[in-house]
Design a protein around this motif. Structure first.
Motif, short mmCIF file in Angstrom:
data_model
loop_
_atom_site.label_atom_id
_atom_site.label_comp_id
_atom_site.label_asym_id
_atom_site.label_seq_id
_atom_site.Cartn_x
_atom_site.Cartn_y
_atom_site.Cartn_z
N ARG A 8 -4.40 -8.75 -4.59
CA ARG A 8 -5.79 -8.70 -5.02
C ARG A 8 -6.76 -8.99 -3.88
O ARG A 8 -7.91 -8.58 -3.92
CB ARG A 8 -6.04 -9.71 -6.12
N THR A 9 -6.33 -9.72 -2.87
CA THR A 9 -7.22 -10.10 -1.78
C THR A 9 -7.28 -9.04 -0.69
O THR A 9 -8.35 -8.57 -0.34
CB THR A 9 -6.76 -11.44 -1.17
N CYS A 10 -6.13 -8.68 -0.14
CA CYS A 10 -6.12 -7.73 0.99
C CYS A 10 -5.95 -6.28 0.54
O CYS A 10 -6.22 -5.36 1.31
CB CYS A 10 -5.04 -8.11 2.00
N GLY A 11 -5.49 -6.06 -0.67
CA GLY A 11 -5.33 -4.70 -1.18
C GLY A 11 -4.09 -3.98 -0.70
O GLY A 11 -3.91 -2.79 -0.99
N LYS A 12 -3.22 -4.66 0.05
CA LYS A 12 -2.00 -4.01 0.55
C LYS A 12 -0.95 -3.94 -0.55
O LYS A 12 -0.84 -4.83 -1.37
CB LYS A 12 -1.43 -4.79 1.73
N GLU A 13 -0.18 -2.86 -0.49
CA GLU A 13 0.94 -2.74 -1.42
C GLU A 13 2.18 -3.29 -0.73
O GLU A 13 2.60 -2.80 0.32
CB GLU A 13 1.16 -1.28 -1.83
N LEU A 14 2.73 -4.35 -1.30
CA LEU A 14 3.85 -5.06 -0.69
C LEU A 14 4.98 -5.20 -1.70
O LEU A 14 4.76 -5.12 -2.91
CB LEU A 14 3.39 -6.46 -0.25
N PRO A 15 6.20 -5.48 -1.22
CA PRO A 15 7.29 -5.72 -2.16
C PRO A 15 7.04 -7.03 -2.93
O PRO A 15 6.34 -7.92 -2.44
CB PRO A 15 8.53 -5.84 -1.28
N ALA A 16 7.59 -7.13 -4.11
CA ALA A 16 7.38 -8.29 -4.97
C ALA A 16 7.83 -9.58 -4.31
O ALA A 16 7.29 -10.65 -4.60
CB ALA A 16 8.09 -8.09 -6.31
N THR A 17 8.76 -9.50 -3.38
CA THR A 17 9.24 -10.71 -2.72
C THR A 17 8.19 -11.30 -1.77
O THR A 17 8.34 -12.43 -1.32
CB THR A 17 10.53 -10.42 -1.92
N SER A 18 7.13 -10.57 -1.48
CA SER A 18 6.04 -11.08 -0.64
C SER A 18 5.04 -11.90 -1.44
O SER A 18 4.06 -12.39 -0.89
CB SER A 18 5.30 -9.93 0.04
N PHE A 19 5.26 -12.02 -2.73
CA PHE A 19 4.37 -12.76 -3.61
C PHE A 19 5.10 -13.99 -4.14
O PHE A 19 6.28 -13.91 -4.49
CB PHE A 19 3.93 -11.88 -4.79
N PRO A 20 4.42 -15.14 -4.20
CA PRO A 20 5.07 -16.33 -4.74
C PRO A 20 5.35 -16.17 -6.24
O PRO A 20 4.64 -15.45 -6.94
CB PRO A 20 4.06 -17.44 -4.51
N TYR A 27 5.19 -13.11 -11.02
CA TYR A 27 4.70 -13.15 -9.65
C TYR A 27 3.20 -13.35 -9.65
O TYR A 27 2.49 -12.88 -10.53
CB TYR A 27 5.02 -11.83 -8.92
N MET A 28 2.71 -14.06 -8.63
CA MET A 28 1.26 -14.25 -8.48
C MET A 28 0.64 -12.95 -8.00
O MET A 28 1.34 -12.05 -7.54
CB MET A 28 0.98 -15.39 -7.52
N THR A 29 -0.69 -12.86 -8.07
CA THR A 29 -1.36 -11.61 -7.72
C THR A 29 -1.88 -11.59 -6.28
O THR A 29 -2.43 -10.59 -5.84
CB THR A 29 -2.54 -11.36 -8.67
N VAL A 30 -1.72 -12.71 -5.56
CA VAL A 30 -2.16 -12.80 -4.16
C VAL A 30 -0.92 -13.05 -3.30
O VAL A 30 -0.11 -13.93 -3.60
CB VAL A 30 -3.19 -13.94 -3.98
N CYS A 31 -0.79 -12.28 -2.23
CA CYS A 31 0.42 -12.39 -1.39
C CYS A 31 0.44 -13.71 -0.63
O CYS A 31 -0.56 -14.41 -0.50
CB CYS A 31 0.50 -11.22 -0.42
N ARG A 32 1.61 -14.06 -0.09
CA ARG A 32 1.80 -15.32 0.62
C ARG A 32 0.88 -15.43 1.84
O ARG A 32 0.36 -16.50 2.14
CB ARG A 32 3.25 -15.46 1.07
N CYS A 34 -2.11 -14.04 2.39
CA CYS A 34 -3.50 -14.30 1.98
C CYS A 34 -3.66 -15.72 1.46
O CYS A 34 -4.69 -16.36 1.71
CB CYS A 34 -3.94 -13.30 0.93
N GLN A 35 -2.65 -16.21 0.74
CA GLN A 35 -2.72 -17.59 0.25
C GLN A 35 -2.74 -18.57 1.42
O GLN A 35 -3.49 -19.55 1.41
CB GLN A 35 -1.54 -17.90 -0.66
N ALA A 36 -1.92 -18.32 2.43
CA ALA A 36 -1.87 -19.21 3.60
C ALA A 36 -3.20 -19.19 4.34
O ALA A 36 -3.70 -20.24 4.76
CB ALA A 36 -0.74 -18.79 4.53
#
Length: 112
Positions: A8-20, A27-32, A34-36
């Protein structure tokens, strides 16, 4: 499971394992990443805010009290003791506290 998700933050399409993971197994909607970054920015702003308050922007550091200028600490304590006695006569419950810094008297706080 190799599904992709969109951050939701960067708009990139990533594998589900990139999300906490959530505690419910999803899975959360913001990748690791962007959260960091968000956490780093929050910590930096809190650090800056704390430094401003402890430094020159602290209103208590810039206050002057003409009634205390040129007075000895014992004279100031006597003044505050008289003020405390008067307020207690008015029905207030008072607790005095104060401190000395750099030979400058910081005002004594009244807790009502």
């Amino acid at each position: 499971m190799s599904e992709n998700m969109t951050c939701r933050t960067c708009g990139k399409e990533l594998p589900a394992t990139s999300f906490p993971r959530t505690r419910w197994g999803g899975y959360m909607t913001v990748c690791r990443v962007c959260q960091a970054e968000a956490k780093r920015a929050t910590r930096a702003s809190r650090r800056a805010k704390r430094a401003r308050f402890e430094g020159g922007d602290n209103p208590l550091n810039n206050m002057t009290f003409p009634e205390f200028e040129g007075k000895e600490p014992r004279e100031v304590i006597a003044m505050m003791t008289r003020a405390k006695a008067w307020l207690e006569q008015q029905g207030y419950d008072i607790k005095l506290s104060g401190e000395f810094r750099k030979i400058k008297i910081i005002p004594i706080k009244f807790e009502l």
